[in-house]
Design a protein around this motif. Structure first.
Motif, short mmCIF file in Angstrom:
data_model
loop_
_atom_site.label_atom_id
_atom_site.label_comp_id
_atom_site.label_asym_id
_atom_site.label_seq_id
_atom_site.Cartn_x
_atom_site.Cartn_y
_atom_site.Cartn_z
N VAL A 78 47.59 27.96 39.79
CA VAL A 78 46.22 27.57 39.39
C VAL A 78 45.37 28.82 39.13
O VAL A 78 44.64 28.90 38.13
CB VAL A 78 45.58 26.67 40.48
CG1 VAL A 78 44.08 26.50 40.25
CG2 VAL A 78 46.27 25.32 40.51
N LEU A 79 45.49 29.80 40.01
CA LEU A 79 44.70 31.03 39.83
C LEU A 79 45.09 31.75 38.53
O LEU A 79 44.24 32.31 37.83
CB LEU A 79 44.88 31.96 41.03
CG LEU A 79 44.18 31.49 42.32
CD1 LEU A 79 44.63 32.31 43.51
CD2 LEU A 79 42.66 31.59 42.16
N PHE A 80 46.38 31.72 38.20
CA PHE A 80 46.83 32.36 36.96
C PHE A 80 46.27 31.63 35.74
O PHE A 80 45.82 32.26 34.78
CB PHE A 80 48.37 32.41 36.92
CG PHE A 80 48.92 33.16 35.73
CD1 PHE A 80 48.59 34.49 35.52
CD2 PHE A 80 49.77 32.54 34.83
CE1 PHE A 80 49.09 35.19 34.43
CE2 PHE A 80 50.28 33.24 33.73
CZ PHE A 80 49.93 34.57 33.53
N LYS A 101 37.65 35.34 33.51
CA LYS A 101 37.26 36.01 34.75
C LYS A 101 38.51 36.55 35.44
O LYS A 101 38.87 36.14 36.55
CB LYS A 101 36.49 35.05 35.65
CG LYS A 101 35.12 34.73 35.09
CD LYS A 101 34.42 33.67 35.88
CE LYS A 101 33.07 33.39 35.24
NZ LYS A 101 32.45 32.19 35.75
N THR A 102 39.17 37.46 34.76
CA THR A 102 40.43 38.02 35.26
C THR A 102 40.23 38.69 36.61
O THR A 102 41.02 38.51 37.53
CB THR A 102 40.97 39.04 34.25
OG1 THR A 102 40.94 38.44 32.96
CG2 THR A 102 42.39 39.46 34.57
N SER A 114 41.45 39.31 42.06
CA SER A 114 40.96 39.79 43.34
C SER A 114 41.31 38.81 44.47
O SER A 114 41.72 39.24 45.55
CB SER A 114 39.45 39.98 43.25
OG SER A 114 38.98 40.64 44.39
N ILE A 115 41.17 37.52 44.20
CA ILE A 115 41.49 36.52 45.23
C ILE A 115 42.97 36.64 45.62
O ILE A 115 43.33 36.71 46.79
CB ILE A 115 41.18 35.08 44.74
CG1 ILE A 115 39.67 34.92 44.53
CG2 ILE A 115 41.72 34.03 45.70
CD1 ILE A 115 39.26 33.63 43.83
N MET A 116 43.84 36.71 44.60
CA MET A 116 45.29 36.79 44.87
C MET A 116 45.63 38.10 45.59
O MET A 116 46.43 38.13 46.52
CB MET A 116 46.07 36.69 43.56
CG MET A 116 46.08 35.31 42.97
SD MET A 116 47.31 35.13 41.66
CE MET A 116 46.39 35.68 40.26
N PHE A 143 50.42 45.92 48.20
CA PHE A 143 50.07 44.91 49.21
C PHE A 143 49.17 45.47 50.30
O PHE A 143 48.97 44.84 51.33
CB PHE A 143 51.32 44.25 49.81
CG PHE A 143 52.52 45.15 49.91
CD1 PHE A 143 52.58 46.11 50.88
CD2 PHE A 143 53.57 45.01 49.01
CE1 PHE A 143 53.69 46.94 50.97
CE2 PHE A 143 54.70 45.83 49.10
CZ PHE A 143 54.75 46.80 50.08
N TYR A 144 48.64 46.68 50.09
CA TYR A 144 47.64 47.22 51.02
C TYR A 144 46.24 47.24 50.39
O TYR A 144 45.24 47.11 51.08
CB TYR A 144 47.99 48.65 51.42
CG TYR A 144 49.33 48.81 52.09
CD1 TYR A 144 49.64 48.07 53.22
CD2 TYR A 144 50.26 49.73 51.62
CE1 TYR A 144 50.86 48.22 53.85
CE2 TYR A 144 51.48 49.88 52.25
CZ TYR A 144 51.78 49.13 53.35
OH TYR A 144 52.98 49.28 53.97
N GLY A 145 46.21 47.46 49.07
CA GLY A 145 44.94 47.66 48.38
C GLY A 145 43.94 46.54 48.55
O GLY A 145 42.73 46.75 48.46
N GLY A 146 44.44 45.34 48.83
CA GLY A 146 43.56 44.19 48.99
C GLY A 146 42.60 44.34 50.16
O GLY A 146 41.50 43.79 50.15
#
Lengths: 396, 152
Positions: A60-62, A70-71, A76-78, A172-175
């Motif tokens: 859904v997010l994709f 609103k890429t 950002s959410i993912m 997987f850290y940058g978030g």
């Protein structure tokens, strides 16, 4: 309904169909990844729920990314979800396997640590000179989570596909950094108050750790500087040295990942410290995707410079029509430019070529990278949460 | 090779090699920090201002005198690297150490052979300075630990 109303309804219907068709290959590919997790052993209904829910959520997010323009928001959410999910699954795994997220020296040096992509810059010279991988993690897949060989192949593929896009799509850290940089509405420290020379620090950290690691045959960054040990694993405080190391990485995590992003609304660790990001900046040069600024449309409002979370745009960018080599292709500038002057672009094609095509062609590998590196963690974390709710424990 | 030979010599000084290397680490890393953090570039300064004034009075000695003073000029990164190579304990280790030293200092030296082309690339100098501070801090810490009892 008027003629114009019917035309609008028809065109919006077409847009939805287009988006569904565009999304289908990604949805099928991602379903294979999730289905892979169901192979072998008894199927726990909770796992099925976690896998289906996370697959649906990501798909859904994709679709929203493809259809709404609103890429940045949906990426950002993912991105943040994958960062939070990693320790939610990894720390219970460490507790199940080793009894704690603190590893004893013998476990650490026998390859019990999981291999991390951030070690990549440090292992190259020692591997060439002495033929050894200085990180104590496993080379081939085994008991540890993630082996060097798998991570190396992923890194090469991802670097070719998205360049430094790794830092906004794959890491997987940058978030964590991004999460704290998005909490406040306005920064307390504005971008003009930050000396632009700090942008060179990641390159200096890269140079220093590569050379020191080559000299000492040890992964200096992991031992001394990596703030993300706070959310994965670290050496037990069994000596003065280990206590010092723990203190340093804890302070770096609090400072670079939590406090400074909160104050500046920027990804300080990613933009001003991370040596892996600096290395990826060079790989941006060999990647076919880039972000470009249409100077004819640009009104020099400089909103993009103010909004860029990784300090990758400055006055020179608005003259050259390109962001700096440190651009992580996060889409913040693409989405926020009031004139629509900034877009994804494929090198070698005319600047005025269809930007939507370039965007879709970039989003595919970027989304697949995010999915391969992060979606598994999201499903696993969701499973742990469901376990906690149903059994009262996150452990098996 | 000189560094390796010195290291072998120090190995004979049973009980003191850690202390000697620790002192050298601390002293030289502080020197490196001072060299990097002070505003004026080391190459533009002279350690013996009085001697230079005297030499200026006797122009005949100037070239020889200046050459001698250049020879006396302290290069903190080189001395620190030499000390590091001494402590590496093997010929291969010393060679790798100086290979790394060469690669690292190339950031500083790049502008020299291509005068006018790269001199404007101040980014390289900023990166070099930041890296020098990081390396100096690392060796300062390593030196303190060696002096404190060889924990590292």
């Amino acid at each position: 309904m008027t003629t114009s109303g019917r035309t609008e309804a028809r065109s919006s219907g077409m847009a939805v169909w287009k988006a569904v068709l565009l999304m289908l290959p990604a949805a099928l590919l991602s379903s294979l990844t999730w289905l892979g997790n169901l192979m072998g052993g008894d199927i726990d209904p909770l796992i099925v729920v976690a896998l289906v829910a996370s697959w649906l959520g990501f798909t859904v997010l994709f679709v929203l990314m493809l259809t709404t323009g609103k890429t940045y928001r949906y990426r950002s959410i993912m991105f943040i979800l994958t960062a939070i999910a990693l320790p939610l699954d990894f720390i219970p795994y460490m507790v199940e396997t080793y009894g704690s997220m603190m590893l004893a020296d013998d476990v650490m040096f026998s390859g019990g640590a999981s291999f991390c992509p951030l070690t990549m810059p440090m292992i190259i010279i020692p591997a060439l000179v002495k033929g050894v991988v200085i990180f104590p993690g496993e080379i081939l897949p085994g008991t540890a989570k993630g082996a060097f060989s798998i991570m190396f192949i992923l890194w090469v593929g991802a670097s070719l596909a998205v360049g430094r896009g790794w830092c906004s799509w794959g890491c997987f850290y940058g978030g964590w950094d991004e999460l704290f940089s998005r909490i406040r509405k306005k920064p307390l420290i504005k971008h003009k108050q930050i000396d632009s020379r700090w942008r060179y620090l990641p390159f200096a950290v890269l140079l220093a750790i590569v050379l020191l690691s080559a000299i000492t045959f040890s992964p200096i960054y992991c031992e001394w500087l990596c703030p993300f040990k706070a959310v994965t694993e670290f050496q037990a405080p069994s000596s003065v040295l280990a206590v010092m190391q723990i203190t340093i990485f804890a302070l770096l995590f609090i400072g670079l990942v939590v406090v400074l992003p909160l104050l500046t609304k920027r990804r300080i660790q990613c933009g001003l410290f991370c040596p892996f990001g600096a290395m990826q900046s060079f790989l941006n040069k060999i990647n076919i995707f880039e972000v470009r600024i249409d100077l004819e449309k640009c009104t020099q409002c400089k909103k993009c410079i103010r909004e860029c979370p990784t300090f990758s745009l400055d006055e020179s960018s608005l003259e050259s029509g390109k962001p700096l080599m440190t651009c992580t292709k996060c889409a913040q500038c693409v989405d926020t430019c009031p004139q629509g002057a900034i877009s994804y672009h494929i090198k070698g094609t005319p600047l005025k070529a269809n930007p939507t095509v370039a965007k879709v062609l970039f989003l595919y590998p970027a989304y697949i990278l995010l999915m391969f590196l992060g979606a598994g963690s999201v499903a696993a974390a969701l499973y742990r949460i469901l376990m906690l709710v149903t059994t009262g424990s996150m452990l098996h | 090779m000189l560094a390796w030979a010195t290291g072998s010599l120090l190995a004979g000084a049973a009980g003191y090699e850690g202390l000697l290397i620790g002192i050298a680490y601390v002293g030289l890393s502080v020197l490196l920090l001072v060299a990097v953090l002070r505003k004026k570039a080391p190459s533009g300064s002279c350690a013996f201002e009085g001697a230079r004034v005297t030499l200026n009075r006797w122009p005949a000695f100037l070239p020889i005198g200046m050459g001698f003073l250049v020879g006396l000029n302290i290069c903190p990164p080189l001395l620190l690297a030499f000390t590091g190579a001494v402590s590496s304990g093997s010929l291969l280790g010393s060679l790798i150490f100086f290979l790394a030293f060469f690669l690292g200092t190339s950031v500083y030296f790049v502008p020299i052979p291509f005068l006018g082309v790269f001199r404007r690339v101040s980014a390289l100098q900023i990166v070099g300075k930041f890296a020098a501070v990081i390396v100096a801090l690392y060796y300062l810490y390593a030196g303190i630990l060696l002096l404190a009892g060889g924990v590292l």
